[in-house]
Design a protein around this motif. Structure first.
Motif, short mmCIF file in Angstrom:
data_model
loop_
_atom_site.label_atom_id
_atom_site.label_comp_id
_atom_site.label_asym_id
_atom_site.label_seq_id
_atom_site.Cartn_x
_atom_site.Cartn_y
_atom_site.Cartn_z
N UNK A 147 0.92 -1.70 -0.02
CA UNK A 147 0.14 -0.11 -0.09
C UNK A 147 0.99 1.21 0.42
N UNK A 148 2.33 1.23 -0.34
CA UNK A 148 3.07 2.26 -0.48
C UNK A 148 3.24 3.15 -2.05
N UNK A 149 3.35 4.05 -2.01
CA UNK A 149 3.58 4.87 -2.92
C UNK A 149 5.62 4.05 -3.92
N UNK A 150 5.50 4.35 -3.55
CA UNK A 150 7.09 3.38 -3.04
C UNK A 150 7.58 1.97 -3.66
N UNK A 151 6.30 1.83 -3.25
CA UNK A 151 5.73 0.00 -3.83
C UNK A 151 5.71 0.31 -5.06
N UNK B 168 10.97 -1.84 -4.09
CA UNK B 168 11.01 -0.50 -3.57
C UNK B 168 11.05 0.12 -4.42
N UNK B 169 10.76 1.66 -4.85
CA UNK B 169 11.85 2.15 -5.44
C UNK B 169 13.05 3.00 -4.44
N UNK B 170 12.93 3.45 -3.14
CA UNK B 170 13.66 3.96 -2.21
C UNK B 170 15.53 3.08 -2.29
N UNK B 171 15.74 3.73 -2.13
CA UNK B 171 17.34 3.57 -2.13
C UNK B 171 18.26 3.12 -1.08
N UNK B 172 17.04 2.44 -0.27
CA UNK B 172 17.62 1.35 0.79
C UNK B 172 19.16 0.60 1.24
N UNK B 173 19.74 0.27 2.03
CA UNK B 173 21.11 0.45 2.79
C UNK B 173 20.60 -0.91 2.70
#
Length: 65
Positions: A14-18, A29-34
């Protein structure tokens, strides 16, 4: 700690970054995760994600009313 405060939503679906990645043909996930965050994301144990953004397309409309 405020006991009345609800925990942050962390459901990736339900996240807009997914987003759907056509190259890999899957959602990611569209975020640059560590490295640690990515491990939690891949194992499904990512709790209280600091990058979560509710993918509620009607959020703006409700604010206008």
């Amino acid at each position: 700690m405020n006991k009345n405060k609800k925990p942050k939503q962390t459901n990736c679906e339900s996240c807009e970054n997914y987003i759907y990645d056509e190259e890999y043909e899957c959602y990611c996930c569209d975020i640059d995760l560590d490295e640690d965050e990515m491990m939690h994301f891949l194992t499904g144990t990512f709790q209280n994600c600091p990058y979560y953004r509710d993918d509620d397309e009607y959020r703006i409309v409700r604010k206008q009313n």
